[in-house]
Design an enzyme around this catalytic site. Structure first.
Site, mmCIF file in Angstrom:
data_model
loop_
_atom_site.group_PDB
_atom_site.id
_atom_site.type_symbol
_atom_site.label_atom_id
_atom_site.label_comp_id
_atom_site.label_asym_id
_atom_site.label_seq_id
_atom_site.Cartn_x
_atom_site.Cartn_y
_atom_site.Cartn_z
ATOM 1 N N LEU A 32 7.240 2.421 -1.115
ATOM 2 C CA LEU A 32 7.568 1.019 -1.389
ATOM 3 C C LEU A 32 7.122 0.633 -2.794
ATOM 4 O O LEU A 32 7.844 -0.084 -3.504
ATOM 5 C CB LEU A 32 6.927 0.085 -0.348
ATOM 6 C CG LEU A 32 7.516 0.136 1.054
ATOM 7 C CD1 LEU A 32 6.739 -0.796 1.984
ATOM 8 C CD2 LEU A 32 8.993 -0.219 1.065
ATOM 9 N N GLN A 76 0.804 -1.223 0.000
ATOM 10 C CA GLN A 76 0.000 0.000 0.000
ATOM 11 C C GLN A 76 0.841 1.279 0.000
ATOM 12 O O GLN A 76 0.432 2.289 -0.533
ATOM 13 C CB GLN A 76 -0.912 0.014 1.249
ATOM 14 C CG GLN A 76 -1.825 -1.175 1.357
ATOM 15 C CD GLN A 76 -2.841 -1.227 0.230
ATOM 16 O OE1 GLN A 76 -3.439 -0.220 -0.111
ATOM 17 N NE2 GLN A 76 -3.022 -2.400 -0.347
ATOM 18 N N ASP A 77 2.019 1.225 0.617
ATOM 19 C CA ASP A 77 2.838 2.421 0.773
ATOM 20 C C ASP A 77 3.373 2.908 -0.579
ATOM 21 O O ASP A 77 3.939 2.136 -1.347
ATOM 22 C CB ASP A 77 4.010 2.117 1.725
ATOM 23 C CG ASP A 77 4.883 3.329 1.934
ATOM 24 O OD1 ASP A 77 4.481 4.213 2.711
ATOM 25 O OD2 ASP A 77 5.953 3.400 1.295
ATOM 26 N N LYS A 78 3.218 4.214 -0.831
ATOM 27 C CA LYS A 78 3.606 4.756 -2.136
ATOM 28 C C LYS A 78 5.111 4.684 -2.382
ATOM 29 O O LYS A 78 5.545 4.445 -3.506
ATOM 30 C CB LYS A 78 3.092 6.184 -2.300
ATOM 31 C CG LYS A 78 3.730 7.196 -1.391
ATOM 32 C CD LYS A 78 3.221 8.594 -1.634
ATOM 33 C CE LYS A 78 3.943 9.518 -0.665
ATOM 34 N NZ LYS A 78 3.679 10.895 -0.890
#
Length: 127
Positions: free
Chosen positions: A120, A116-118
């Site tokens: 990553l 979910q993390d942009k």
């Protein structure tokens, strides 16, 4: 720390990675990149951190805010880390999905399906 690299790309071991994950919570990476080199110079591993002076640690973490909460999480995570089996990062206190995903990417060479993390995601897309 270099601005163009993620914090996870600039740590020396898994414990430092997890410290970075906790420090990135509810703050920005620029602040974290200023604090971590000093913190890791004094406390390069979980054992040294746990025997370290709490007042010194609070002073070092102060620029990140939420000093008492952050320090409590870091100390509990460090205690967990010393007996951790290196399988599931969420077994460590204070490590959630982001920490688990980044551990899998940077240390287990796995790409989780539902990142979910942009930052990553950006890193994965650049591989």
């Amino acid at each position: 720390m270099k601005e163009h690299l993620m914090v996870q790309q600039q740590v020396k071991n898994v414990w430092q990675h997890m410290v970075g994950v906790i420090c990135l919570n509810l703050t920005n990476r620029k602040q974290v990149k200023e604090v971590l080199p000093k913190l890791f110079k004094k406390y390069p591993n979980a054992t040294k951190f746990l025997i370290g002076n709490i007042k010194t640690q609070k002073r070092m973490l102060a620029p990140l805010g939420m000093i008492n909460v952050r320090l409590k999480r870091l100390r509990k995570m460090s205690r967990d880390f010393l007996k951790w089996d290196y399988k599931d990062a969420t077994d460590l206190h204070g490590i959630g999905k982001y920490g688990s995903d980044s551990y899998r990417i940077f240390y287990k060479n796995e790409i989780p399906k539902d990142v979910q993390d942009k930052e990553l995601k950006r890193y994965i897309n650049e591989l």
